[in-house]
Design a protein around this motif. Sequence first.
Motif, PDB file in Angstrom:
ATOM      1  N   PRO A 183       0.806  -1.232   0.000  1.00 46.22           N
ATOM      2  CA  PRO A 183       0.000   0.000   0.000  1.00 46.22           C
ATOM      3  C   PRO A 183       0.833   1.274   0.000  1.00 46.22           C
ATOM      4  N   LEU A 184       2.119   1.166   0.294  1.00 46.11           N
ATOM      5  CA  LEU A 184       2.971   2.362   0.329  1.00 46.11           C
ATOM      6  C   LEU A 184       3.611   2.651  -1.027  1.00 46.11           C
ATOM      7  N   THR A 185       4.143   1.625  -1.660  1.00 45.73           N
ATOM      8  CA  THR A 185       4.832   1.805  -2.945  1.00 45.73           C
ATOM      9  C   THR A 185       4.043   1.264  -4.127  1.00 45.73           C
ATOM     10  N   ARG A 186       3.007   0.464  -3.857  1.00 44.50           N
ATOM     11  CA  ARG A 186       2.206  -0.196  -4.881  1.00 44.50           C
ATOM     12  C   ARG A 186       3.048  -1.115  -5.771  1.00 44.50           C
ATOM     13  N   ARG A 187       4.139  -1.607  -5.215  1.00 47.28           N
ATOM     14  CA  ARG A 187       4.891  -2.631  -5.928  1.00 47.28           C
ATOM     15  C   ARG A 187       4.253  -3.989  -5.663  1.00 47.28           C
ATOM     16  N   SER A 188       4.342  -4.865  -6.627  1.00 44.70           N
ATOM     17  CA  SER A 188       3.702  -6.176  -6.533  1.00 44.70           C
ATOM     18  C   SER A 188       4.628  -7.185  -5.870  1.00 44.70           C
TER      19      SER A 188
END
Length: 284
Positions: A183-188
């Motif tokens: 939720p902070l970086t939206r990296r998968s």
Amino acid sequence: MRDGIQLVVLVYVDDLIIAGNKTHLINEFKSYLSQCFHMKDLGALKYFLGVEVARNAEGIFLCQRKYALDIINEARLLGAKPSKFPMEQNHHLALAKGDLLQDPEQYRRLVGRLIYLSLTRPELSYGVHILAQFMQQPRKEHWEAALRIVRYLKGSPGQGILLKAACNLELKAYCDSDWGGCPLTRRSLTGYFIFLGNSPISWKTKKQHTVSRSSAEAEYRSLAATVCELKWLKGLLLSLGVHHDQSARVFCDSQAAMHIAANPVFHERTKHIEVDCHFVRDEI
């Protein structure tokens, strides 16, 4: 390996594991080592760096029961009620706003021990990956989540992995991705699980290095990471004298990622993952 005779030595500092396909050659090698160094022969492998080894006709069983009990005892949770799952679903640990821990070293030590425990506990891979992201500034919610994993261990401290003797030496892998999971970086997140025959030999959960703009891209990056691991494993097996001539199978639940792997035509929506596309397609 020479003339069908194989001898493999695993060395970690001053601990050695010696394996081979000829018992008398193993004994000769141990005698040679004892002449060169002051060493002690502990016999058949039963315990190595916290990993307990048991074998029978079915295969070799690896677990870290004593190590897990030490973790539970250190956390003072021997009398606690076991948890059914290592981590709750839909957690919001990345957005935690609780108080910072006064003693972060205790949290770091516990998570570090859990990382090593995941060597024989694949189901801890995701939870430990999440907790390891907060080593710098652990908060109360992170500590409680770590203790939940310890309570989960209390229910099955002797759980481990079985390397089956009846093995067809076929490599197969399962991969998946959690698109935009952070939720902070939206990296998968990339996750894969690899079997040699019916025996688990490699697993991983890791945050991807870049942000994916679609679930297909995230899934394809996961597919590429899995193919890299499979290539490395094939090379490792070859160095151990195992010739893996058959194709390794990769299972992916994304139709879009599979179509990209099979389609030789690129378009602008796949330019940003073109390198991964070429890499996986070459392996196919």
